[in-house]
Each structure stands twice: as C-alpha cells, then as structure tokens.
Scaffold this active site. Structure first.
Site, mmCIF file in Angstrom:
data_model
loop_
_atom_site.group_PDB
_atom_site.id
_atom_site.type_symbol
_atom_site.label_atom_id
_atom_site.label_comp_id
_atom_site.label_asym_id
_atom_site.label_seq_id
_atom_site.Cartn_x
_atom_site.Cartn_y
_atom_site.Cartn_z
ATOM 1 N N LYS A 13 20.368 -27.236 17.535
ATOM 2 C CA LYS A 13 20.946 -26.654 16.319
ATOM 3 C C LYS A 13 21.416 -27.754 15.362
ATOM 4 O O LYS A 13 21.131 -27.713 14.173
ATOM 5 C CB LYS A 13 22.125 -25.727 16.667
ATOM 6 N N ARG A 88 29.688 -17.027 17.538
ATOM 7 C CA ARG A 88 29.316 -17.225 18.926
ATOM 8 C C ARG A 88 29.776 -16.099 19.829
ATOM 9 O O ARG A 88 29.541 -16.140 21.029
ATOM 10 C CB ARG A 88 30.021 -18.485 19.384
ATOM 11 N N ARG A 127 21.756 -36.958 25.643
ATOM 12 C CA ARG A 127 22.181 -37.049 24.232
ATOM 13 C C ARG A 127 23.170 -38.193 23.993
ATOM 14 O O ARG A 127 24.068 -38.427 24.779
ATOM 15 C CB ARG A 127 22.840 -35.733 23.803
ATOM 16 N N ARG A 160 29.134 -37.196 24.629
ATOM 17 C CA ARG A 160 30.168 -36.173 24.615
ATOM 18 C C ARG A 160 30.612 -35.864 26.041
ATOM 19 O O ARG A 160 29.777 -35.757 26.931
ATOM 20 C CB ARG A 160 29.631 -34.901 23.938
#
Ligand code: AP5
Length: 215
Positions: A13, A88, A127, A160
């Site tokens: 996203k 969400r 990531r 993260r």
C-alpha cells in the site's frame, strides 16, 4: 478523486500510494506513517498508540477517526486524497463515510490489493525504510544502491519493530478479522475494484492506474 488503498499488511500500500498519489496529484495520507510521526514527536496520541502498534493490534477507532479527519479537513486534501491503512474496521469506514457526507464529499474508488499471506510475510520480513523521507525498500525486491543507506537522502535505513515474524503473524490475524469485512462493505456501495497485488511493483502500479483512469 478520493481513493482508498485496502489490503493486508505488506500488500504494498505504501509503495503504491507514493506512485499513484504522484501520478494523479492526490494527497497521500497513511495512518501508519502519521501514527509513527506522532510517536517520534512524543505527543499524547503517539504515547497512546505505541503499545497497540508494537503488539500488531489496532489503535482504538475514536483516536484514529479524529486523527485522520483532522488531516482530511486540511486545505491540501481538498483537490483529492489517497488513504493508505485507513479505514481498517467497519466502524472506521462508516465513520469516514458519515463525516465525508457531512462535507459533501465521498470515497469514489476503493482498490482492494489481493495478495496471499506467504507473500506478504516475505515482503515484511525483508523491508527497510528511510526514517527521514519515508522511502520503502526491500532487501531482495527493491534494494538500495548501497546496503543500509537511503538512495535519496543518505540516511541509515531502519527496520520496523512490528516487522518481527511473531508480530507479523498477529497483524495478519487482525487484518483477516477486522479489515477484510470492508471488502463486502465497499462492494455493497459499488466502489470496490480488486487488483492482483502479487506481481512486481511496476505491474501492480499499472493495474491500479487502470482502475483509477476508468472510474
Ligand atoms: P501500517 O503502517 O498501516 O502498516 P500495515 O497496514 O500493516 O501496512 P504496511 O505499512 O506494513 O505495509 P504496506 O502494505 O504499506 O506495504 P509496503 O509498501 O511497505 O500500520 C501499522 C500499525 O499502526 C498497525 O498495526 C496498527 O497498530 C496501527 N494503525 C495504522 N492504521 C490504523 C488504523 N486505521 N486503525 C487502527 N490502527 C491503525 O511494502 C512492504 C514491503 O514489500 C516493502 O519492503 C516493499 O519494498 C515490498 N514490496 C512492495 N510491493 C512489492 C511488490 N509488488 N513486489 C515485491 N516487493 C514489494
């Protein structure tokens, strides 16, 4: 044009939002990025959100709705916005629709990014992000030119905390239980279009652009 990108964690996203917002001149509003900025600035909202985010569960609806409507009400959003990570839950989607209707606005397109759990787990565990400009990398699929360093600003890339494998599992559970019902909600409102988000970044961008152009 007001657009929502819907999809599981790691669907891409954020990656796609940066591209699509640029092409269609939309304001990109990521609930996750806004929450992380609040945490970094040590605001009251950031402190309240911290524990939920680190556990991979959702921040309460009332906090999120107030935060996102504050951004949507800003003049920069008047020409059109692209929502990433919000809404969400059904309560968030209904709250958003009601508040937009009161302003004479609505969500025109919801892009449902379809990708399986195994692929998103692969994406999230590889990531890396730039803490300065937010650019997103993947160690295999879209690596920086120099390992660990942002191509654009030279900052050291970070991972993260919620991309740890056990937190990713919880985030996926939360997605299936709380966010997936939005597919039926937006289908019933006639605005949902699904795209295959399992291909390359370029292929997914082309699919989303097609959806936005024909709507
Ligand atoms: P948030 O930051 O919104 O996380 P998320 O929805 O879980 O999504 P991600 O940012 O992890 O993934 P993405 O889909 O943007 O993928 P990306 O482009 O980075 O939320 C974090 C937390 O905040 C939540 O858990 C919750 O606690 C809280 N929160 C946020 N919004 C909330 C709300 N509305 N209500 C309540 N709580 C909320 O891509 C992932 C990786 O894959 C990258 O490495 C990228 O390079 C790579 N990649 C992308 N596309 C491709 C591709 N096509 N092929 C190969 N690799 C790709």
């Amino acid at each position: 044009m007001n657009v929502v990108l819907l999809g599981p964690p790691g669907a891409g996203k954020g990656t796609q939002a940066a591209r699509i917002a640029g092409t269609f001149d939309l304001l990109h509003l990521s609930s996750g990025d806004i929450l992380r900025a609040e945490r970094k600035a040590r605001t009251e909202l950031g402190r309240k959100a911290q524990d939920y985010m680190d556990r991979g569960v959702l921040v309460p609806d009332d906090l999120i709705l107030a935060m996102m409507m504050d951004h949507i009400a800003r003049p920069e959003a008047a020409a059109g916005f692209l929502l990433d990570g919000f809404p969400r839950t059904l309560a968030q989607a209904e709250g958003l629709d009601q508040r937009l209707a009161a302003r004479g606005a609505r969500i025109e397109i919801v892009v449902n990014m379809v990708v399986d759990d195994a692929e998103v787990t692969r994406r999230l565990t590889g990531r890396w992000s730039c803490p300065t400009d937010g650019r997103i990398y993947h160690e295999m699929f879209s690596p920086p030119r120099k390992a660990g360093v942002c191509d654009d600003c030279g900052s050291a890339l970070t991972r993260r905390k919620d991309d740890e494998p056990e937190v990713v599992g919880q985030r996926l559970k939360t997605y299936h239980a709380e966010t997936k019902p939005l597919v039926a909600y937006y289908t019933s409102r006639g605005v949902l279009q699904s795209v295959d988000a399992g291909g390359s970044v370029e292929e997914v961008t082309a699919s989303i652009e097609r959806v936005c152009r024909r709507s």
